[in-house]
Design a protein around this motif. Sequence first.
Motif, PDB file in Angstrom:
ATOM      1  N   PRO A   1     -12.679 -79.952  13.653  1.00 50.65           N
ATOM      2  CA  PRO A   1     -13.971 -80.322  14.462  1.00 50.65           C
ATOM      3  C   PRO A   1     -13.396 -81.232  15.386  1.00 50.65           C
ATOM      4  O   PRO A   1     -14.153 -81.237  16.299  1.00 50.65           O
ATOM      5  CB  PRO A   1     -14.801 -81.012  13.224  1.00 50.65           C
ATOM      6  N   CYS A   2     -12.358 -81.834  15.697  1.00 46.74           N
ATOM      7  CA  CYS A   2     -11.781 -82.783  16.408  1.00 46.74           C
ATOM      8  C   CYS A   2     -11.458 -82.329  17.844  1.00 46.74           C
ATOM      9  O   CYS A   2     -11.165 -82.848  18.759  1.00 46.74           O
ATOM     10  CB  CYS A   2     -10.773 -83.539  15.993  1.00 46.74           C
ATOM     11  N   ARG A   3     -11.129 -80.847  17.597  1.00 50.34           N
ATOM     12  CA  ARG A   3     -10.412 -79.997  18.988  1.00 50.34           C
ATOM     13  C   ARG A   3     -10.938 -80.241  20.343  1.00 50.34           C
ATOM     14  O   ARG A   3     -10.016 -80.907  21.207  1.00 50.34           O
ATOM     15  CB  ARG A   3     -10.555 -78.450  18.942  1.00 50.34           C
ATOM     16  N   GLU A   4     -12.274 -80.494  20.688  1.00 43.39           N
ATOM     17  CA  GLU A   4     -12.641 -80.593  21.991  1.00 43.39           C
ATOM     18  C   GLU A   4     -12.369 -82.080  22.532  1.00 43.39           C
ATOM     19  O   GLU A   4     -11.851 -82.166  23.559  1.00 43.39           O
ATOM     20  CB  GLU A   4     -14.379 -80.479  21.838  1.00 43.39           C
ATOM     21  N   ARG A   5     -12.786 -82.974  21.824  1.00 44.25           N
ATOM     22  CA  ARG A   5     -12.511 -84.330  22.329  1.00 44.25           C
ATOM     23  C   ARG A   5     -11.366 -84.566  22.351  1.00 44.25           C
ATOM     24  O   ARG A   5     -10.682 -85.424  23.162  1.00 44.25           O
ATOM     25  CB  ARG A   5     -13.165 -85.335  21.383  1.00 44.25           C
ATOM     26  N   TYR A   6     -10.361 -84.353  21.097  1.00 44.46           N
ATOM     27  CA  TYR A   6      -8.910 -84.839  21.295  1.00 44.46           C
ATOM     28  C   TYR A   6      -8.245 -84.073  22.513  1.00 44.46           C
ATOM     29  O   TYR A   6      -7.491 -84.712  23.014  1.00 44.46           O
ATOM     30  CB  TYR A   6      -8.372 -84.087  19.997  1.00 44.46           C
ATOM     31  N   TYR A   7      -8.504 -82.592  22.700  1.00 45.85           N
ATOM     32  CA  TYR A   7      -7.730 -82.101  23.676  1.00 45.85           C
ATOM     33  C   TYR A   7      -8.326 -82.628  25.259  1.00 45.85           C
ATOM     34  O   TYR A   7      -7.281 -82.442  26.333  1.00 45.85           O
ATOM     35  CB  TYR A   7      -7.804 -80.739  23.824  1.00 45.85           C
TER      36      TYR A   7
ATOM     37  N   THR B   1      -0.649 -80.167  18.084  1.00 49.09           N
ATOM     38  CA  THR B   1      -1.040 -78.734  17.362  1.00 49.09           C
ATOM     39  C   THR B   1      -2.012 -79.411  16.404  1.00 49.09           C
ATOM     40  O   THR B   1      -2.180 -80.327  15.916  1.00 49.09           O
ATOM     41  CB  THR B   1       0.245 -78.616  16.527  1.00 49.09           C
ATOM     42  N   LEU B   2      -2.882 -78.368  16.343  1.00 53.93           N
ATOM     43  CA  LEU B   2      -4.223 -78.356  15.563  1.00 53.93           C
ATOM     44  C   LEU B   2      -4.411 -77.351  14.537  1.00 53.93           C
ATOM     45  O   LEU B   2      -4.405 -76.201  15.200  1.00 53.93           O
ATOM     46  CB  LEU B   2      -5.608 -78.715  16.336  1.00 53.93           C
ATOM     47  N   TYR B   3      -4.123 -77.288  13.332  1.00 61.31           N
ATOM     48  CA  TYR B   3      -3.852 -76.373  12.559  1.00 61.31           C
ATOM     49  C   TYR B   3      -5.458 -75.637  12.251  1.00 61.31           C
ATOM     50  O   TYR B   3      -6.539 -76.556  12.348  1.00 61.31           O
ATOM     51  CB  TYR B   3      -3.457 -76.779  11.260  1.00 61.31           C
TER      52      TYR B   3
ATOM     53  N   VAL C   1     -12.830 -89.287  15.667  1.00 63.02           N
ATOM     54  CA  VAL C   1     -11.932 -88.251  15.963  1.00 63.02           C
ATOM     55  C   VAL C   1     -10.982 -88.237  15.227  1.00 63.02           C
ATOM     56  O   VAL C   1     -10.038 -89.757  15.198  1.00 63.02           O
ATOM     57  CB  VAL C   1     -11.492 -88.322  17.451  1.00 63.02           C
ATOM     58  N   TRP C   2     -10.355 -87.514  14.392  1.00 64.05           N
ATOM     59  CA  TRP C   2      -9.274 -87.810  13.217  1.00 64.05           C
ATOM     60  C   TRP C   2      -8.531 -86.297  13.405  1.00 64.05           C
ATOM     61  O   TRP C   2      -9.115 -85.240  13.244  1.00 64.05           O
ATOM     62  CB  TRP C   2      -9.883 -87.486  11.883  1.00 64.05           C
ATOM     63  N   VAL C   3      -7.244 -86.387  13.682  1.00 68.80           N
ATOM     64  CA  VAL C   3      -6.394 -85.230  14.222  1.00 68.80           C
ATOM     65  C   VAL C   3      -5.407 -85.002  13.133  1.00 68.80           C
ATOM     66  O   VAL C   3      -5.089 -85.685  12.105  1.00 68.80           O
ATOM     67  CB  VAL C   3      -5.684 -85.438  15.658  1.00 68.80           C
ATOM     68  N   HIS C   4      -4.651 -83.802  13.159  1.00 65.04           N
ATOM     69  CA  HIS C   4      -3.732 -83.358  12.244  1.00 65.04           C
ATOM     70  C   HIS C   4      -2.292 -83.855  12.855  1.00 65.04           C
ATOM     71  O   HIS C   4      -2.213 -84.288  13.940  1.00 65.04           O
ATOM     72  CB  HIS C   4      -3.759 -81.597  12.385  1.00 65.04           C
ATOM     73  N   CYS C   5      -1.439 -83.797  11.847  1.00 65.75           N
ATOM     74  CA  CYS C   5       0.023 -84.138  12.424  1.00 65.75           C
ATOM     75  C   CYS C   5       0.684 -83.202  11.850  1.00 65.75           C
ATOM     76  O   CYS C   5       0.392 -82.428  11.135  1.00 65.75           O
ATOM     77  CB  CYS C   5       0.284 -85.615  11.910  1.00 65.75           C
TER      78      CYS C   5
END
Length: 576
Positions: free
Chosen positions: A413-419, A403-405, A365-369
């Motif tokens: 691709p990370c949205r489901e697990r991150y959230y 926030t995810l752009y 899981v790699w997310v935006h900043c």
Amino acid sequence: MDPAVLRELSRLDPAVAFRASTDHLHHTWAKTFFSRPELYVQPESIEEIQKVVTVARRCRRRLVTVGSGHSPSDLTCTSAWLVNLDRFNRVLEIDQDKKIVTVQAGIRLRDLGKELERYGLTLSNLGSIDEQSLAGVIATGTHGSSLRHGLLSECILSLTLMLANGQLVRCSPSSNVELFRAALVSLGALGIVVEITFQAEATFKIAWHQSRHTLASVLDNWATGLWTTHEFVRVWWMPYQQSAIVWHADKTDLPVCPPPTTFYGEWIGYHIYHNLLALGNYVPRVLPWVEWFVFGMQYGFRAGATVTEAVEPARDGLLMNCLYSQFVNEWALPLEKGPEAITRLSAWLLGDSEQARIPFSSKDVWVHCPIEVRVADTSLNRNPRPFLDPTCANGPTLYLNATLYRPYLRDPPCRERYYEAFEWLMRDLGARPHWAKNFETSDLATMYGDDMHAWLKVRQEVDSDGLFLGEWHLRNLPLSSSPSPSSLALMEREQTRRPLRGVAGAGDGLEWIGDKRWEDAGHDEPNGEGEEQGKRDDDDEDDGLSPVTAASEDSFDLLATGEASVVVVPAPSRNE
């Protein structure tokens, strides 16, 4: 247009316009959701809004009111009728001495700011953008970032709503208080807010300062001045760099001094970041490097390397550029729990499951900043508290916004697990979600307790048939436990959602499709009340009188399932 709708329109005053189109494609600002309403209506007067409500109720159509559609959720999606108040946007009255302003509810914040400035006035507080309608920021609990202010709606002195029966009702801290508390965060489910009176203040400028700090120094200063030394404070946290950008501002009499420009600037930086985010959708492991490069170029590669300062009018300086289409998942929690929240989420993102104590794997899981960190304090507000205010009632509140752009409108691709992990942590810390954002929790009844029960009671009294309800409300609110629940016969249900095809620029946006139950109902009299009301309208026309809705100052117990009571007044002559 449906013959049943045309028939009902023919029974009402033809001098009152019905400004509707049948080919509108609605989408959220972020283009996360699209929908095709049967009618897109843009009324310009109270009489036109009443006509829309009356015909919709008789023809069994749901009504959704929308401004900018800045919420990335499906809250504003419908296959029934979408009402936009952009043409219902006049400033009605300004008392310069008392700084009290009355406006039509469709006015956008950007236009309101310009109009107020002509009179030396401004709003005391703003969020990150000014694209929304004033009614929209009230309905969803919009806030800025300051411990000296709460929600933007704390300046509201009174609201006037048009209910499902076409009745106008005014509410305030001293009149119809329960309705006032419900309408301050209405979620579009009570009626159409048509008029707003609020307290402004004299225009002011802010001097702001922005610089990079280590995350450790931010957490060390959390309770010793970070949020209290200046009137406005925002923090953008960069999780992989373990650092943060701190922005703060205060009122000033200094002359205006715009922020400096650099070669990297808005245009170059905007496109570099956008394309690197797009690369991250295919190679997510580059996102920590993207964070290092992009924010190093903008804010310096080490703490204190670059300090940016400016003096701007508040209505410009308090805003920020939202950049690209995005998902936003923002929660409100007690301010004192902020260091724990940031420390645990940081540990999870960096793979330290022991310190994170979050029962989901962060592997791959790699997310935006950045992750946006803001504050508010609604405990200082002397007006009645909104029933559905997500902030802390007894002290300052922290807002944490993951926030995810969506680079080029493509979902990361990370949205489901991150959230999933983010929301689990927020619930564990006693937080509540921002109503306008992307959240999936089902615990709202527990989170709000008696306040949710009180809000549902008011909602049931003013719209017992569910004229203003849709799938978003059913999914997120305990409507089945509403006091004296009715069948909610007009509530719109979602039929399906699917990728939108054949529309340029749709990206990964989803088309939301409602049940369109009126198509299965035939074209008989919609509810049995049209003929009688049509006769009344014909009689009014014969007398040369124009029916207008009566406003009630005393009670909203108005039997919303029936027609509004009306009074008749002489129609204006052509010479007036």
